[in-house]
Design an enzyme around this catalytic site. Structure first.
Site, short mmCIF file in Angstrom:
data_model
loop_
_atom_site.label_atom_id
_atom_site.label_comp_id
_atom_site.label_asym_id
_atom_site.label_seq_id
_atom_site.Cartn_x
_atom_site.Cartn_y
_atom_site.Cartn_z
N CYS A 87 -15.74 0.02 7.03
CA CYS A 87 -15.50 -1.38 6.64
C CYS A 87 -14.26 -1.96 7.34
O CYS A 87 -14.35 -2.86 8.13
CB CYS A 87 -15.27 -1.47 5.13
SG CYS A 87 -16.54 -0.72 4.18
N1 SAJ Z 1 -5.35 2.87 4.52
C1 SAJ Z 1 -4.01 2.91 4.87
N2 SAJ Z 1 -3.09 2.36 4.01
C2 SAJ Z 1 -3.48 1.77 2.83
C3 SAJ Z 1 -4.85 1.75 2.51
C4 SAJ Z 1 -5.78 2.30 3.36
O1 SAJ Z 1 -3.63 3.43 5.92
O2 SAJ Z 1 -2.59 1.31 2.10
C5 SAJ Z 1 -6.34 3.45 5.44
C6 SAJ Z 1 -7.12 4.59 4.82
O3 SAJ Z 1 -6.45 5.82 5.06
C7 SAJ Z 1 -8.45 4.52 5.57
C8 SAJ Z 1 -8.61 3.04 5.89
O4 SAJ Z 1 -7.31 2.45 5.75
O5 SAJ Z 1 -8.40 5.27 6.77
C9 SAJ Z 1 -9.59 2.33 4.96
O6 SAJ Z 1 -9.20 2.68 3.66
P1 SAJ Z 1 -9.76 1.86 2.34
O7 SAJ Z 1 -8.94 2.33 1.18
O8 SAJ Z 1 -9.82 0.43 2.63
O9 SAJ Z 1 -11.19 2.50 2.10
P2 SAJ Z 1 -12.62 2.03 2.58
O10 SAJ Z 1 -12.73 1.94 4.04
O11 SAJ Z 1 -13.56 2.94 1.87
O12 SAJ Z 1 -12.74 0.54 2.05
C10 SAJ Z 1 -13.60 0.25 0.99
C11 SAJ Z 1 -13.83 -1.24 1.04
N3 SAJ Z 1 -14.91 -1.53 0.12
C12 SAJ Z 1 -15.89 -2.37 0.52
O13 SAJ Z 1 -15.90 -2.92 1.61
C13 SAJ Z 1 -16.98 -2.61 -0.44
C14 SAJ Z 1 -12.57 -1.98 0.65
O14 SAJ Z 1 -12.88 -3.38 0.45
C15 SAJ Z 1 -12.00 -1.45 -0.64
O15 SAJ Z 1 -10.80 -2.15 -0.96
C16 SAJ Z 1 -11.69 0.02 -0.45
O16 SAJ Z 1 -12.96 0.68 -0.22
C17 SAJ Z 1 -11.03 0.62 -1.68
O17 SAJ Z 1 -10.18 -0.08 -2.27
O18 SAJ Z 1 -11.33 1.79 -1.97
#
Ligand code: SAJ
Length: 452
Positions: A274
């Site tokens: 995403c």
């Molecule tokens: N990440 C960071 N720092 C942060 C948060 C995330 O480096 O503060 C990195 C993570 O390590 C990862 C990437 O960003 O590599 C994405 O992380 P994510 O927490 O956004 O997880 P995703 O990719 O599974 O995002 C999904 C998304 N859900 C949908 O699109 C329906 C996102 O909108 C959600 O906010 C996220 O899950 C969530 O909160 O779990």
């Protein structure tokens, strides 16, 4: 009675037959919720392996157990197939297919257009079609409505067309398909009404908006917001390191503010299906309106540069011990894109693996969830088997994904340099642990001696 009234009645009587196209981490949970709410559901996917697995009651999606799948099959209300002819029997379709990026980082909407080509021969007037795949504003009108008009259908009269973005967060126990608020934008009021009427049977909170474009844009805002804030905190991390301030302590302090602040954490880059992709859909579309989003492009460049920042940090750490990355043995701890999952898509660890190799290192990785991957030379790379003795042979370990299953105490006590990109070793204040966003202690001491 017009098509709108007919379809509304079939939905209210739960006689409507629904199709879900694309049975992945979005489509399969959605189909299960539809079955649970009493509808007869046909799951359509071109992947025969998936269809055969589903027919045998074997789920390939972590959030759907074999038991839940078998219960749906037992009701005779769930029918997996790879044959689009079934569309003739259906009253409503939800499209949940991938929207990846092409080689040159442009949107790849070929999965959507292929679905529309496959369903057109079997469509009938009076159907509801809802697109759920994350995509740029205008997709529903440009790639779907236009095709329906070609076969003489008018939205809101003899076809009902909506966009409702998926918000599935795999592994999230609190927010699942049925209790995640669902935005719904119809081409017309009738489209919205019938879309909301159907979805409110299996989604607790449907949020109607005035058009598919608003719904498409809202999903991209959600995920672009994340990408930009992650990039910003990555920049704060690099700034703090330069200023010899511990960024992790700074973030924890700022996060005590009960309003007006949202905690994001630095890392080795962003992975997943995403966050690395969705902002590119938005910036690509905006360029067509001569609008160049510097925020989105800057965030993308900062996040995509984080693996190089980690390589530089690794080089600094090795240098303290008179070593260089070239010829060093480096162990990457954690390859999945976020903790406690096996998903490797766009994982920063994969980029780091290739960068360390390019810098002449002998690189291995250990990940208890992600057991192997294919590197850029098409070689299969397996996670090492873990033993404390095994770790001593490495010149440096790099913590990329903070799986909760790691024994951080044991890892910290191996005594070789650790580059920690996630503050996973926050309880260890030893000089051989070099945290992203903080100045290396031994390095700082040398720096002070030079000043004297
Ligand atoms: N990440 C960071 N720092 C942060 C948060 C995330 O480096 O503060 C990195 C993570 O390590 C990862 C990437 O960003 O590599 C994405 O992380 P994510 O927490 O956004 O997880 P995703 O990719 O599974 O995002 C999904 C998304 N859900 C949908 O699109 C329906 C996102 O909108 C959600 O906010 C996220 O899950 C969530 O909160 O779990």
């Amino acid at each position: 009675m017009g098509y709108f009234e007919q379809l509304s009645q079939r939905i209210e009587m739960k006689e409507a037959h629904i199709g879900v196209i694309g049975l992945g981490y979005v489509g399969l949970p959605l189909a299960m919720e539809m079955v649970k709410s009493g509808f007869s559901v046909c799951g359509i996917d071109l992947n025969e392996e998936k269809i055969n697995s589903l027919r045998k009651g074997r789920s390939y999606i972590n959030d759907i157990s074999n038991q839940e799948l078998q219960e749906s099959l037992n009701t005779d209300h769930f029918y997996p197939t790879n044959n689009y002819e079934i569309v003739k029997e259906l009253d409503a379709l939800s499209i949940c297919v991938p929207t990846p990026l092409s080689e040159n980082q442009d949107p790849d909407t070929s999965f959507i257009t292929r679905v529309i080509e496959n369903i057109k021969p079997f469509m009938k007037k009076g159907m509801l079609v809802t697109l759920e795949s994350t995509t740029y504003p205008g997709t529903t009108e440009e790639l779907i409505l236009k095709e329906f008009k070609r076969i003489g259908y008018e939205a809101g009269k003899d076809i009902f067309l909506c966009y409702s973005p998926e918000r599935v967060d795999p592994g999230n126990e609190s927010f699942r398909t049925n209790n995640m608020p669902k935005v719904m934008g119809g081409m017309t009021e009738n489209c919205n009404a019938v879309g909301e009427l159907l979805y409110s049977n299996y989604i607790e909170h449907v949020v109607p908006v005035s058009s598919p474009k608003v719904a498409e844009m809202s999903k991209l805002l959600e995920n672009t917001f994340r990408s930009i804030n992650i990039a910003f905190v990555n920049e704060i991390a690099m700034m703090s390191e330069r200023m010899d301030i511990d960024v992790w302590e700074v973030i924890d302090a700022a996060a005590t503010k009960p309003f007006g602040f949202m905690k994001f954490q630095p890392g080795p880059g962003i992975g997943g299906h995403c966050i690395p992709l969705d902002p590119m859909y938005l910036s690509w579309k905006a360029k067509g309106f001569r609008f160049y989003s510097r925020f989105i492009d800057l965030a993308q460049s900062i996040n995509n540069n984080m693996p190089d920042v980690v390589v530089s940090k690794t080089s600094q750490a090795l240098n303290i011990y008179g070593k260089s990355i070239n010829t060093s043995k480096i162990l990457i701890l954690g390859m999945a894109y976020k903790p406690n999952i096996s998903d490797l898509r766009e994982s920063p660890g994969l980029y780091l693996y290739e960068l360390y190799k390019e810098h002449g290192a002998n690189v291995n990785y250990y990940d208890p969830h992600a057991h192997s991957f294919i590197d850029k030379d098409d070689n299969i790379v397996h996670s090492i088997s873990y033993s404390k003795e095994e770790l001593k042979q490495y010149d440096c370990m790099v913590l990329v994904t903070n799986h909760s299953g790691f024994d951080y105490d044991e890892l910290a006590n191996v005594g070789i340099p650790i580059v920690d990109t996630r503050n996973a070793f926050k309880n260890y204040d030893q000089p051989h642990i070099h945290k992203l966003g903080t100045a290396s202690k031994v390095h700082k001491k040398q720096h002070t001696s030079v000043a004297l």
